[in-house]
Design a protein around this motif. Structure first.
Motif, PDB file in Angstrom:
ATOM      1  N   PHE A   5       0.826  -1.197   0.000  1.00  0.00           N
ATOM      2  CA  PHE A   5       0.000   0.000   0.000  1.00  0.00           C
ATOM      3  C   PHE A   5       0.863   1.250   0.000  1.00  0.00           C
ATOM      4  CE2 PHE A   5      -2.949  -3.011   2.012  1.00  0.00           C
ATOM      5  CZ  PHE A   5      -4.134  -2.710   1.367  1.00  0.00           C
ATOM      6  N   ARG A   6       0.391   2.252  -0.701  1.00  0.00           N
ATOM      7  CA  ARG A   6       0.896   3.613  -0.548  1.00  0.00           C
ATOM      8  C   ARG A   6      -0.048   4.292   0.430  1.00  0.00           C
ATOM      9  NH1 ARG A   6       4.789   5.378  -3.619  1.00  0.00           N
ATOM     10  NH2 ARG A   6       5.470   4.189  -5.389  1.00  0.00           N
TER      11      ARG A   6
ATOM     12  N   VAL B 234       0.141  12.289   8.867  1.00  0.00           N
ATOM     13  CA  VAL B 234      -0.024  11.617  10.164  1.00  0.00           C
ATOM     14  C   VAL B 234       0.045  10.106   9.963  1.00  0.00           C
ATOM     15  CG1 VAL B 234      -1.655  11.172  12.035  1.00  0.00           C
ATOM     16  CG2 VAL B 234      -1.323  13.502  11.221  1.00  0.00           C
ATOM     17  N   THR B 235      -0.633   9.617   8.938  1.00  0.00           N
ATOM     18  CA  THR B 235      -0.605   8.170   8.664  1.00  0.00           C
ATOM     19  C   THR B 235       0.794   7.724   8.276  1.00  0.00           C
ATOM     20  OG1 THR B 235      -2.921   8.181   8.020  1.00  0.00           O
ATOM     21  CG2 THR B 235      -1.584   6.345   7.227  1.00  0.00           C
ATOM     22  N   ARG B 236       1.498   8.546   7.511  1.00  0.00           N
ATOM     23  CA  ARG B 236       2.872   8.208   7.133  1.00  0.00           C
ATOM     24  C   ARG B 236       3.732   8.042   8.389  1.00  0.00           C
ATOM     25  NH1 ARG B 236       3.139  11.859   3.614  1.00  0.00           N
ATOM     26  NH2 ARG B 236       2.542  10.583   1.862  1.00  0.00           N
ATOM     27  N   SER B 237       3.531   8.906   9.364  1.00  0.00           N
ATOM     28  CA  SER B 237       4.249   8.816  10.630  1.00  0.00           C
ATOM     29  C   SER B 237       3.871   7.531  11.376  1.00  0.00           C
ATOM     30  CB  SER B 237       3.926  10.040  11.484  1.00  0.00           C
ATOM     31  OG  SER B 237       4.488   9.924  12.751  1.00  0.00           O
ATOM     32  N   ARG B 238       2.590   7.213  11.387  1.00  0.00           N
ATOM     33  CA  ARG B 238       2.132   5.981  12.047  1.00  0.00           C
ATOM     34  C   ARG B 238       2.737   4.754  11.379  1.00  0.00           C
ATOM     35  NH1 ARG B 238      -3.945   8.254  12.254  1.00  0.00           N
ATOM     36  NH2 ARG B 238      -3.854   9.165  14.355  1.00  0.00           N
ATOM     37  N   LEU B 239       2.769   4.752  10.059  1.00  0.00           N
ATOM     38  CA  LEU B 239       3.351   3.627   9.334  1.00  0.00           C
ATOM     39  C   LEU B 239       4.845   3.506   9.638  1.00  0.00           C
ATOM     40  CD1 LEU B 239       1.499   4.060   5.926  1.00  0.00           C
ATOM     41  CD2 LEU B 239       1.132   2.255   7.611  1.00  0.00           C
ATOM     42  N   GLY B 240       5.515   4.647   9.776  1.00  0.00           N
ATOM     43  CA  GLY B 240       6.938   4.627  10.137  1.00  0.00           C
ATOM     44  C   GLY B 240       7.155   3.965  11.496  1.00  0.00           C
TER      45      GLY B 240
ATOM     46  N   GLY C  54       8.669  -3.341  13.659  1.00  0.00           N
ATOM     47  CA  GLY C  54       8.845  -4.630  13.003  1.00  0.00           C
ATOM     48  C   GLY C  54       7.555  -5.255  12.493  1.00  0.00           C
ATOM     49  N   LEU C  55       6.441  -4.536  12.538  1.00  0.00           N
ATOM     50  CA  LEU C  55       5.175  -5.077  12.061  1.00  0.00           C
ATOM     51  C   LEU C  55       5.032  -4.933  10.551  1.00  0.00           C
ATOM     52  CD1 LEU C  55       2.901  -3.639  14.881  1.00  0.00           C
ATOM     53  CD2 LEU C  55       3.685  -5.986  14.636  1.00  0.00           C
ATOM     54  N   LEU C  56       5.619  -3.867  10.008  1.00  0.00           N
ATOM     55  CA  LEU C  56       5.551  -3.607   8.571  1.00  0.00           C
ATOM     56  C   LEU C  56       6.961  -3.478   8.017  1.00  0.00           C
ATOM     57  CD1 LEU C  56       2.786  -0.825   8.408  1.00  0.00           C
ATOM     58  CD2 LEU C  56       2.482  -3.294   8.194  1.00  0.00           C
ATOM     59  N   GLU C  57       7.052  -3.509   6.693  1.00  0.00           N
ATOM     60  CA  GLU C  57       8.326  -3.233   6.024  1.00  0.00           C
ATOM     61  C   GLU C  57       8.063  -2.325   4.838  1.00  0.00           C
ATOM     62  OE1 GLU C  57       8.791  -7.120   3.146  1.00  0.00           O
ATOM     63  OE2 GLU C  57       9.654  -7.233   5.139  1.00  0.00           O
ATOM     64  N   GLN C  58       9.127  -1.709   4.348  1.00  0.00           N
ATOM     65  CA  GLN C  58       9.028  -0.808   3.202  1.00  0.00           C
ATOM     66  C   GLN C  58       9.773  -1.424   2.023  1.00  0.00           C
ATOM     67  OE1 GLN C  58      10.170   3.065   5.239  1.00  0.00           O
ATOM     68  NE2 GLN C  58       8.801   3.759   3.605  1.00  0.00           N
ATOM     69  N   PRO C  59       9.035  -2.041   1.093  1.00  0.00           N
ATOM     70  CA  PRO C  59       9.718  -2.627  -0.065  1.00  0.00           C
ATOM     71  C   PRO C  59      10.234  -1.578  -1.040  1.00  0.00           C
ATOM     72  CG  PRO C  59       7.347  -2.879  -0.280  1.00  0.00           C
ATOM     73  CD  PRO C  59       7.607  -2.280   1.078  1.00  0.00           C
ATOM     74  N   GLY C  60       9.713  -0.367  -0.935  1.00  0.00           N
ATOM     75  CA  GLY C  60      10.145   0.733  -1.798  1.00  0.00           C
ATOM     76  C   GLY C  60       9.768   2.040  -1.145  1.00  0.00           C
ATOM     77  N   ARG C  61      10.244   3.123  -1.721  1.00  0.00           N
ATOM     78  CA  ARG C  61       9.956   4.437  -1.143  1.00  0.00           C
ATOM     79  C   ARG C  61       8.455   4.703  -1.166  1.00  0.00           C
ATOM     80  NH1 ARG C  61      11.579  10.338  -3.194  1.00  0.00           N
ATOM     81  NH2 ARG C  61      11.069  11.393  -1.258  1.00  0.00           N
TER      82      ARG C  61
ATOM     83  N   GLN D 217       6.127   2.919   0.054  1.00  0.00           N
ATOM     84  CA  GLN D 217       5.333   1.695  -0.030  1.00  0.00           C
ATOM     85  C   GLN D 217       5.469   0.917   1.284  1.00  0.00           C
ATOM     86  OE1 GLN D 217       7.121  -0.260  -3.367  1.00  0.00           O
ATOM     87  NE2 GLN D 217       5.806   0.796  -4.837  1.00  0.00           N
ATOM     88  N   TYR D 218       4.362   0.332   1.724  1.00  0.00           N
ATOM     89  CA  TYR D 218       4.349  -0.395   2.982  1.00  0.00           C
ATOM     90  C   TYR D 218       3.631  -1.729   2.796  1.00  0.00           C
ATOM     91  CZ  TYR D 218       5.487   4.224   4.714  1.00  0.00           C
ATOM     92  OH  TYR D 218       6.091   5.426   4.921  1.00  0.00           O
TER      93      TYR D 218
END
Length: 132
Positions: free
Chosen positions: A86-87, A106-112, A118-125, A127-128
């Motif tokens: 997801f973007r 705000v959501t971008r900060s939460r995703l960070g 360790g719950l999510l990863e970023q396969p690309g800039r 992208q989560y």
């Protein structure tokens, strides 16, 4: 002061600064670990509170914090779509959240935070996806 003495003093200052840098890096690692653990515990406590609130009689008004609800919705979305990437804007559209710039930031900060936990990863800039 001769060149040898100047080089000796320069080397001594270099050694002191390198040692201080190593100490600061170690402190940063300790703080990062402590922050990750505290954020994970906060999510656990929030989830527990939601479960308990769900078990209590509905006559009692309980209002979970908005950010907690959004965090849970984000985590649930990634759990329901473990292979999806997801973007932020796509995630907002999926969750029917506003897509204005302040909301997505705000959501971008939460995703960070979820990436650091360790719950999510970023396969690309930008992208989560769920960490596998």
């Amino acid at each position: 002061m001769n060149v040898s003495e100047l080089l000796r003093k320069l080397q001594a200052e270099h050694d002191e600064t390198a040692a201080r840098t190593d100490q600061l890096r170690e402190q940063i690692e300790q703080f990062t670990t402590a922050l990750t653990e505290a954020e994970a515990r906060l999510i656990e406590l929030t989830t527990t509170r939601k479960v308990i609130d769900g078990l209590t009689p509905s006559g009692r008004e309980s209002a979970p914090a908005e950010s907690t609800t959004v965090y849970q919705r984000i985590v649930t979305t990634f759990n329901e779509h473990p292979r999806a990437v997801f973007r932020v804007r796509e995630l907002h559209e999926h969750l029917d959240l506003p897509t204005d710039e302040p909301s997505t930031n705000v959501t971008r900060s939460r995703l960070g935070r979820l990436v650091r936990q360790g719950l999510l990863e970023q396969p690309g800039r930008g992208q989560y996806k769920k960490r596998t």
